[in-house]
Design a protein around this motif. Structure first.
Motif, PDB file in Angstrom:
ATOM      1  N   ILE A  92       0.869  -1.173   0.000  1.00 26.26           N
ATOM      2  CA  ILE A  92       0.000   0.000   0.000  1.00 26.26           C
ATOM      3  C   ILE A  92       0.906   1.222   0.000  1.00 26.26           C
ATOM      4  CG2 ILE A  92      -0.218  -0.028   2.531  1.00 26.26           C
ATOM      5  CD1 ILE A  92      -3.005   1.212   2.182  1.00 26.26           C
ATOM      6  N   ALA A  93       0.560   2.207  -0.807  1.00 24.57           N
ATOM      7  CA  ALA A  93       1.363   3.420  -0.881  1.00 24.57           C
ATOM      8  C   ALA A  93       0.472   4.581  -1.298  1.00 24.57           C
ATOM      9  CB  ALA A  93       2.517   3.252  -1.868  1.00 24.57           C
ATOM     10  N   PHE A  94       0.773   5.754  -0.769  1.00 24.49           N
ATOM     11  CA  PHE A  94      -0.021   6.931  -1.108  1.00 24.49           C
ATOM     12  C   PHE A  94       0.708   8.178  -0.617  1.00 24.49           C
ATOM     13  CE2 PHE A  94      -1.385   5.277   2.983  1.00 24.49           C
ATOM     14  CZ  PHE A  94      -1.448   6.397   3.808  1.00 24.49           C
ATOM     15  N   ASP A  95       0.286   9.324  -1.120  1.00 25.94           N
ATOM     16  CA  ASP A  95       0.832  10.589  -0.650  1.00 25.94           C
ATOM     17  C   ASP A  95       0.187  10.938   0.683  1.00 25.94           C
ATOM     18  OD1 ASP A  95       2.386  10.727  -2.890  1.00 25.94           O
ATOM     19  OD2 ASP A  95       1.281  12.359  -3.843  1.00 25.94           O
ATOM     20  N   THR A  96       1.029  11.207   1.661  1.00 26.14           N
ATOM     21  CA  THR A  96       0.521  11.557   3.001  1.00 26.14           C
ATOM     22  C   THR A  96       0.078  13.003   3.067  1.00 26.14           C
ATOM     23  OG1 THR A  96       2.834  11.902   3.666  1.00 26.14           O
ATOM     24  CG2 THR A  96       1.816   9.797   4.251  1.00 26.14           C
ATOM     25  N   PRO A 140      -9.056  19.391   2.140  1.00 26.09           N
ATOM     26  CA  PRO A 140      -9.844  18.238   1.678  1.00 26.09           C
ATOM     27  C   PRO A 140      -9.005  17.038   1.252  1.00 26.09           C
ATOM     28  CG  PRO A 140     -10.027  20.108   0.151  1.00 26.09           C
ATOM     29  CD  PRO A 140      -9.388  20.614   1.388  1.00 26.09           C
ATOM     30  N   PHE A 141      -7.787  17.269   0.757  1.00 23.73           N
ATOM     31  CA  PHE A 141      -6.961  16.138   0.334  1.00 23.73           C
ATOM     32  C   PHE A 141      -6.724  15.169   1.479  1.00 23.73           C
ATOM     33  CE2 PHE A 141      -2.845  14.014   0.105  1.00 23.73           C
ATOM     34  CZ  PHE A 141      -2.950  13.353  -1.108  1.00 23.73           C
ATOM     35  N   LEU A 142      -6.565  15.681   2.681  1.00 19.42           N
ATOM     36  CA  LEU A 142      -6.166  14.840   3.818  1.00 19.42           C
ATOM     37  C   LEU A 142      -7.259  13.877   4.255  1.00 19.42           C
ATOM     38  CD1 LEU A 142      -4.179  17.472   5.922  1.00 19.42           C
ATOM     39  CD2 LEU A 142      -3.343  15.905   4.148  1.00 19.42           C
ATOM     40  N   SER A 143      -8.481  14.103   3.826  1.00 16.75           N
ATOM     41  CA  SER A 143      -9.571  13.177   4.172  1.00 16.75           C
ATOM     42  C   SER A 143      -9.827  12.140   3.082  1.00 16.75           C
ATOM     43  CB  SER A 143     -10.855  13.955   4.462  1.00 16.75           C
ATOM     44  OG  SER A 143     -11.292  14.647   3.308  1.00 16.75           O
ATOM     45  N   LEU A 144      -9.131  12.252   1.949  1.00 20.45           N
ATOM     46  CA  LEU A 144      -9.324  11.273   0.876  1.00 20.45           C
ATOM     47  C   LEU A 144      -8.716   9.935   1.266  1.00 20.45           C
ATOM     48  CD1 LEU A 144      -8.342  13.366  -2.291  1.00 20.45           C
ATOM     49  CD2 LEU A 144     -10.650  12.702  -1.575  1.00 20.45           C
ATOM     50  N   PRO A 145      -9.404   8.822   0.977  1.00 15.83           N
ATOM     51  CA  PRO A 145      -8.789   7.512   1.217  1.00 15.83           C
ATOM     52  C   PRO A 145      -7.783   7.187   0.117  1.00 15.83           C
ATOM     53  CG  PRO A 145     -10.948   7.217   0.234  1.00 15.83           C
ATOM     54  CD  PRO A 145     -10.780   8.703   0.452  1.00 15.83           C
ATOM     55  N   ALA A 174      -2.229  10.353   8.798  1.00 18.17           N
ATOM     56  CA  ALA A 174      -2.345   9.372   7.713  1.00 18.17           C
ATOM     57  C   ALA A 174      -1.987   7.977   8.207  1.00 18.17           C
ATOM     58  CB  ALA A 174      -1.433   9.778   6.549  1.00 18.17           C
ATOM     59  N   TYR A 175      -0.937   7.883   9.037  1.00 24.46           N
ATOM     60  CA  TYR A 175      -0.564   6.588   9.614  1.00 24.46           C
ATOM     61  C   TYR A 175      -1.676   6.069  10.519  1.00 24.46           C
ATOM     62  CZ  TYR A 175       4.326   6.512   8.061  1.00 24.46           C
ATOM     63  OH  TYR A 175       5.472   6.445   7.316  1.00 24.46           O
TER      64      TYR A 175
END
Length: 381
Positions: free
Chosen positions: A193-197, A242-247, A292-293
């Motif tokens: 799993i990987a994503f921008d924090t 808003p970005f920070l709430s995206l899954p 995010a973690y």
């Protein structure tokens, strides 16, 4: 063709990258042996070729067809010079090298969360690099993943899995570049799993340039943020982004955390609380990363540790606060795993060039959201 004896299934590959901080071209020369799960990489040379402050401003300001057209070729020259320099630094000649992998410079990244037409644009003309070096160039790695329904980012999870996985263990690899991103790797690539924090150094860098009148390109050694205090109400406002709430899968860029955001912050508090603004930007990166973690990773993985790379590792204020915020989860420098942290992302593009030539799919759909695994990049002979 190479003029030196080459071991079977081995290539000498240059990797080139300019990140979202737009501060330098990172260049590496690697020996890449094999492909896929059995690939092995040896770092032979690494250099960092800084941009001038004026050129950085030129990249950040480019917003019309003419400026982007000219910038594409100007960046190609910068990347070609970095490739030739790292080859010389290794004591080799261009004809000894098999391929260059160039990420280029991202100037727009618009995943589905930001645009009805998902798209991404990296500049640094590969034809210029090929012409100046006499070497084939693989470039434009994000676009095929976007075409396959993915975000086109992050790309580094493939490298993280190939180099840093450990049997029976889940590891987090956290990059603190202009944007923060994390990969969690274990035995199977399908479980990655990987994503921008969220924000990495981008907001801090923009504020540092303003606080210092352009003398500093970043919060050097935490010298600015250490003089300020966090503005609590502003921090909470930033954390409502808003970005920070995206899954996940999710990816970010300058569109969300770049100069437009920095300018709004500067207009509100720059004259009266400049150092507090930088301290708040550090806290924004720390808290966005930690949340995010807590939301997406810690409920799912028993992490062995977090291994950190990127320019943010050289900011002692940021690292001290991130380490404290993630405790008791150990936070360690990537170097302890045997790869210099400053070289990591450029190494990724040396690997991706090798995988392109080997026809090995190198995107990670569990990270990008793509419908399938695909071969990444375009070849310029």
């Amino acid at each position: 063709m190479s003029s030196r004896p080459t071991p079977p299934n081995s290539r000498l590959c240059v990797g080139l990258l300019s990140g979202t901080s737009v501060d330098a071209v990172e260049a590496v020369l690697c020996r890449v042996e094999g492909t896929g799960p059995e690939v092995r990489i040896t770092l032979l040379a690494h250099i960092s070729r800084p941009f001038t402050p004026d050129f950085t401003r030129r990249v950040l300001a480019a917003n019309d067809a003419r400026s982007l057209c000219e910038l594409n070729f100007a960046l190609g020259e910068h990347f070609a010079e970095a490739a030739l320099e790292v080859i010389s630094h290794a004591g080799l000649r261009p004809q000894d090298v098999d391929v260059i992998g160039s990420h280029g410079q991202t100037v727009a990244h618009l995943p589905a969360s930001l645009s009805e037409t998902p798209s991404t644009l990296q500049l640094g003309e590969p034809s210029v690099i090929a012409e100046r070096t006499g070497l084939p160039v693989v470039s434009d790695f994000r676009t095929r993943d976007v075409a396959a329904g993915g975000q086109g980012a992050p790309l580094v999870p493939y490298l993280d899995w190939a180099l840093f996985r450990k049997p029976g263990v889940a590891r987090a690899l956290q990059n603190l570049g202009g944007i923060g991103n994390v990969s969690v790797v274990s035995d199977r690539i399908e479980d990655t799993i990987a994503f921008d924090t969220g924000p990495g150094n981008m907001v801090m860098d923009g504020l540092a340039r303003r606080v210092s009148g352009g003398r500093l390109q970043c919060d050097l050694d935490g010298s600015l943020s250490s003089q300020g205090r966090v503005i609590p109400e502003l921090l909470e406002e930033l954390l409502a982004h808003p970005f920070l709430s995206l899954p996940p899968p999710r990816s970010a860029g300058r569109e969300g955390f770049g100069d437009a955001l920095v300018e709004r912050l500067w207009e509100r508090h720059g004259a009266s609380r400049p150092y507090d603004l930088v301290a708040t930007a550090v806290a924004f990166t720390v808290e966005a990363t930690a949340r995010a973690y807590e939301r997406w990773l810690l409920p799912r993985f028993a992490l062995e540790a977090v291994y950190v790379s990127g320019g943010g590792t050289r900011n002692p204020v940021l690292m001290e606060r991130l380490t404290a915020r993630l405790a008791p989860l150990p936070v360690r420098p990537l170097d302890v795993l045997g790869l210099p942290e400053g070289a990591k992302e450029a190494v990724c593009f040396a690997l991706l060039a090798n995988e392109h030539l080997s026809r090995t799919p190198a995107n990670v759909p569990s990270a990008t959201g793509a419908k399938r695994r695909v071969v990444l990049g375009k070849l310029t002979p």
